[in-house]
Write an enzyme that holds these catalytic residues in place. Sequence first.
Site, PDB file in Angstrom:
ATOM      1  N   ASP A  44       1.004  -1.088   0.027  1.00 20.95           N
ATOM      2  CA  ASP A  44       0.014  -0.180  -0.014  1.00 20.95           C
ATOM      3  C   ASP A  44       0.800   1.196  -0.033  1.00 20.95           C
ATOM      4  OD1 ASP A  44      -2.354   2.015   0.634  1.00 20.95           O
ATOM      5  OD2 ASP A  44      -3.481   0.106   0.937  1.00 20.95           O
ATOM      6  N   VAL A  61       1.793   0.402  -6.632  1.00 22.90           N
ATOM      7  CA  VAL A  61       1.649  -0.530  -7.716  1.00 22.90           C
ATOM      8  C   VAL A  61       1.646   0.187  -9.290  1.00 22.90           C
ATOM      9  CG1 VAL A  61       0.330  -2.090  -6.377  1.00 22.90           C
ATOM     10  CG2 VAL A  61      -0.971  -0.429  -7.709  1.00 22.90           C
ATOM     11  N   SER A 142     -15.522  -4.183 -10.634  1.00 21.45           N
ATOM     12  CA  SER A 142     -16.550  -3.680  -9.914  1.00 21.45           C
ATOM     13  C   SER A 142     -17.924  -4.016 -10.690  1.00 21.45           C
ATOM     14  CB  SER A 142     -16.377  -1.928 -10.026  1.00 21.45           C
ATOM     15  OG  SER A 142     -17.515  -1.395  -9.936  1.00 21.45           O
ATOM     16  N   TYR A 155     -13.412   5.380 -14.655  1.00 20.12           N
ATOM     17  CA  TYR A 155     -13.566   4.103 -13.653  1.00 20.12           C
ATOM     18  C   TYR A 155     -14.427   2.975 -14.425  1.00 20.12           C
ATOM     19  CZ  TYR A 155     -14.522   2.057  -9.165  1.00 20.12           C
ATOM     20  OH  TYR A 155     -14.413   0.997  -8.242  1.00 20.12           O
ATOM     21  N   LYS A 159     -12.595  -0.635 -15.342  1.00 16.53           N
ATOM     22  CA  LYS A 159     -12.735  -1.662 -14.632  1.00 16.53           C
ATOM     23  C   LYS A 159     -13.201  -2.755 -15.471  1.00 16.53           C
ATOM     24  CE  LYS A 159     -12.192  -0.978 -10.334  1.00 16.53           C
ATOM     25  NZ  LYS A 159     -11.205  -1.691  -9.550  1.00 16.53           N
TER      26      LYS A 159
HETATM   27  N1  LIG Z   1     -16.105   0.593  -2.274  1.00 18.31           N
HETATM   28  C1  LIG Z   1     -16.949   0.060  -3.153  1.00 18.31           C
HETATM   29  O1  LIG Z   1     -18.091   0.158  -3.344  1.00 18.31           O
HETATM   30  C2  LIG Z   1     -16.372  -0.845  -4.227  1.00 18.31           C
HETATM   31  C3  LIG Z   1     -15.005  -0.915  -4.645  1.00 18.31           C
HETATM   32  N2  LIG Z   1     -14.504  -1.828  -5.852  1.00 18.31           N
HETATM   33  C4  LIG Z   1     -13.135  -1.998  -5.821  1.00 18.31           C
HETATM   34  O2  LIG Z   1     -12.403  -2.506  -4.740  1.00 18.31           O
HETATM   35  C5  LIG Z   1     -11.274  -2.147  -4.793  1.00 18.31           C
HETATM   36  C6  LIG Z   1     -10.885  -1.756  -3.183  1.00 18.31           C
HETATM   37  O3  LIG Z   1     -11.808  -0.603  -2.984  1.00 18.31           O
HETATM   38  P1  LIG Z   1     -12.030   0.096  -1.547  1.00 18.31           P
HETATM   39  O4  LIG Z   1     -11.625  -0.966  -0.607  1.00 18.31           O
HETATM   40  O5  LIG Z   1     -13.366   0.786  -1.569  1.00 18.31           O
HETATM   41  O6  LIG Z   1     -10.969   1.466  -1.877  1.00 18.31           O
HETATM   42  P2  LIG Z   1     -10.268   2.404  -0.480  1.00 18.31           P
HETATM   43  O7  LIG Z   1      -9.889   3.458  -1.140  1.00 18.31           O
HETATM   44  O8  LIG Z   1     -10.852   2.306   0.813  1.00 18.31           O
HETATM   45  O9  LIG Z   1      -8.765   1.212  -0.233  1.00 18.31           O
HETATM   46  C7  LIG Z   1      -8.019   1.188  -1.414  1.00 18.31           C
HETATM   47  C8  LIG Z   1      -6.431   1.136  -0.847  1.00 18.31           C
HETATM   48  O10 LIG Z   1      -5.693   0.944  -1.936  1.00 18.31           O
HETATM   49  C9  LIG Z   1      -4.463   1.986  -1.696  1.00 18.31           C
HETATM   50  N3  LIG Z   1      -3.787   2.299  -2.852  1.00 18.31           N
HETATM   51  C10 LIG Z   1      -4.397   3.373  -3.512  1.00 18.31           C
HETATM   52  N4  LIG Z   1      -3.249   3.603  -4.619  1.00 18.31           N
HETATM   53  C11 LIG Z   1      -2.416   2.792  -4.458  1.00 18.31           C
HETATM   54  C12 LIG Z   1      -1.167   2.446  -5.203  1.00 18.31           C
HETATM   55  N5  LIG Z   1      -0.977   3.160  -6.190  1.00 18.31           N
HETATM   56  N6  LIG Z   1      -0.420   1.505  -4.872  1.00 18.31           N
HETATM   57  C13 LIG Z   1      -0.844   0.734  -3.597  1.00 18.31           C
HETATM   58  N7  LIG Z   1      -2.049   0.947  -3.078  1.00 18.31           N
HETATM   59  C14 LIG Z   1      -2.905   2.011  -3.363  1.00 18.31           C
HETATM   60  C15 LIG Z   1      -5.201   2.871  -0.852  1.00 18.31           C
HETATM   61  O11 LIG Z   1      -4.042   3.525   0.080  1.00 18.31           O
HETATM   62  C16 LIG Z   1      -5.980   2.270   0.003  1.00 18.31           C
HETATM   63  O12 LIG Z   1      -5.436   1.539   1.115  1.00 18.31           O
HETATM   64  C17 LIG Z   1     -10.871  -1.023  -5.719  1.00 18.31           C
HETATM   65  O13 LIG Z   1     -10.346  -1.898  -6.871  1.00 18.31           O
HETATM   66  C18 LIG Z   1     -12.559  -0.646  -5.911  1.00 18.31           C
HETATM   67  O14 LIG Z   1     -12.455  -0.141  -7.516  1.00 18.31           O
HETATM   68  C19 LIG Z   1     -15.556  -2.472  -6.618  1.00 18.31           C
HETATM   69  C20 LIG Z   1     -16.651  -1.958  -6.511  1.00 18.31           C
HETATM   70  C21 LIG Z   1     -17.423  -1.302  -5.255  1.00 18.31           C
HETATM   71  O1  LIG Z   2     -17.281   2.068  -6.937  1.00 19.55           O
HETATM   72  C1  LIG Z   2     -17.703   1.072  -7.282  1.00 19.55           C
HETATM   73  O2  LIG Z   2     -17.011   0.190  -7.743  1.00 19.55           O
HETATM   74  C2  LIG Z   2     -19.205   0.950  -7.308  1.00 19.55           C
HETATM   75  C3  LIG Z   2     -19.830  -0.217  -7.694  1.00 19.55           C
HETATM   76  C4  LIG Z   2     -21.199  -0.495  -7.707  1.00 19.55           C
HETATM   77  C5  LIG Z   2     -21.990   0.664  -7.019  1.00 19.55           C
HETATM   78  C6  LIG Z   2     -21.504   1.765  -6.804  1.00 19.55           C
HETATM   79  O3  LIG Z   2     -22.237   2.753  -6.211  1.00 19.55           O
HETATM   80  C7  LIG Z   2     -20.046   1.844  -6.728  1.00 19.55           C
HETATM   81  O4  LIG Z   2     -19.645   3.075  -6.406  1.00 19.55           O
END
Ligand SMILES: NC(=O)C1=CN([C@@H]2O[C@H](COP(=O)(O)OP(=O)(O)OC[C@H]3O[C@@H](n4cnc5c(N)ncnc54)[C@H](O)[C@@H]3O)[C@@H](O)[C@H]2O)C=CC1
Ligand SMILES: O=C(O)c1cccc(O)c1O
Length: 268
Positions: A44, A61, A142, A155, A159
């Site tokens: 991270d 990353v 996603s 985004y 995805k």
């Molecule tokens: N929260 C949601 O509603 C949804 C999230 N996702 C996906 O799930 C995954 C995780 O999302 P969340 O936990 O919600 O996000 P978040 O923002 O809470 O956590 C993401 C983590 O990735 C780290 N990060 C960001 N840039 C980085 C880099 N360049 N190198 C290493 N680490 C890095 C951040 O510091 C953070 O700890 C993402 O791929 C997101 O697109 C998919 C669908 C829905």
């Molecule tokens: O952030 C996302 O990936 C996402 C996926 C499904 C529905 C949402 O509202 C989201 O924000």
Amino acid sequence: MRPTGSVQFDNSGRVVLVTGGAGGIGLAICQAFAASGATVYAVDVAEPEGELPAKLISGDVSKREECRRVIAQVVEEAGAIDVLVNNAAIQPPASYKAIDELSTETWDKMVAINLSGYAYMAMETAAVMRKQQSGVIVNMASAQAHRTAREVPAYGPIKAANVMQAKQWGVELAREGVRVVSVSPGAVGTPLLRASLAQQGGEESLANRHPLGRIGEPPEIAAAVLWLASEGASFITATDIEVDGGLGAFAAFADPFSVATLPGKNDC
Ligand SMILES: NC(=O)C1=CN([C@@H]2O[C@H](COP(=O)(O)OP(=O)(O)OC[C@H]3O[C@@H](n4cnc5c(N)ncnc54)[C@H](O)[C@@H]3O)[C@@H](O)[C@H]2O)C=CC1
Ligand SMILES: O=C(O)c1cccc(O)c1O
């Protein structure tokens, strides 16, 4: 009680690497793997958001040489990589724009982290897994990979590319004992989501767009990842699993800007 998606898995002896493991869904994945006995590494750019039962390797990353360094460190210390979870991604408020208003900087940054980051980590890890003749790679995609949402011109398309990465790499590595899958969550309560709630119409509206009537909890996504990484999913590769509270099945016929079309919410 908050849903946990709790299931028992035995991951003792396995080495797991989670990108973006310091927060949100990635942190829940680290916690679930650690609770089932795995040796867990998190990569991270940030410090942990909660208790992290993993070794944190600081790394970005979006930089190939940092991915190479991280993988080399894990292999040196733990001797293998059994599971890679490509999860680190960003969805900055500046990305909620019409396509003609999106800045070059925002586009390039999202491609660098959300797309190239997944590719670099897979490039480095696939070499290790090919030698091992075993391994699982999970790409966090996603629900927005599969259908449009309002003002996500970068985004969603990126995805969708994460889903295709898993299909392509899964086929290429199928005879090497390596499975590759993607997971497509609906909305999940994390810092990433909270940062975009205003743009998405608030939590209640978002919850109502999911047929289950709520957004997901990070452990519910982690549970799917643990299952996909387990022997129970040994015939699953090069495909995507939606973990979305029914969002995908429902959204196509709904007015995305209104909750009035939901079953049981329609006065007509
Ligand atoms: N929260 C949601 O509603 C949804 C999230 N996702 C996906 O799930 C995954 C995780 O999302 P969340 O936990 O919600 O996000 P978040 O923002 O809470 O956590 C993401 C983590 O990735 C780290 N990060 C960001 N840039 C980085 C880099 N360049 N190198 C290493 N680490 C890095 C951040 O510091 C953070 O700890 C993402 O791929 C997101 O697109 C998919 C669908 C829905
Ligand atoms: O952030 C996302 O990936 C996402 C996926 C499904 C529905 C949402 O509202 C989201 O924000």
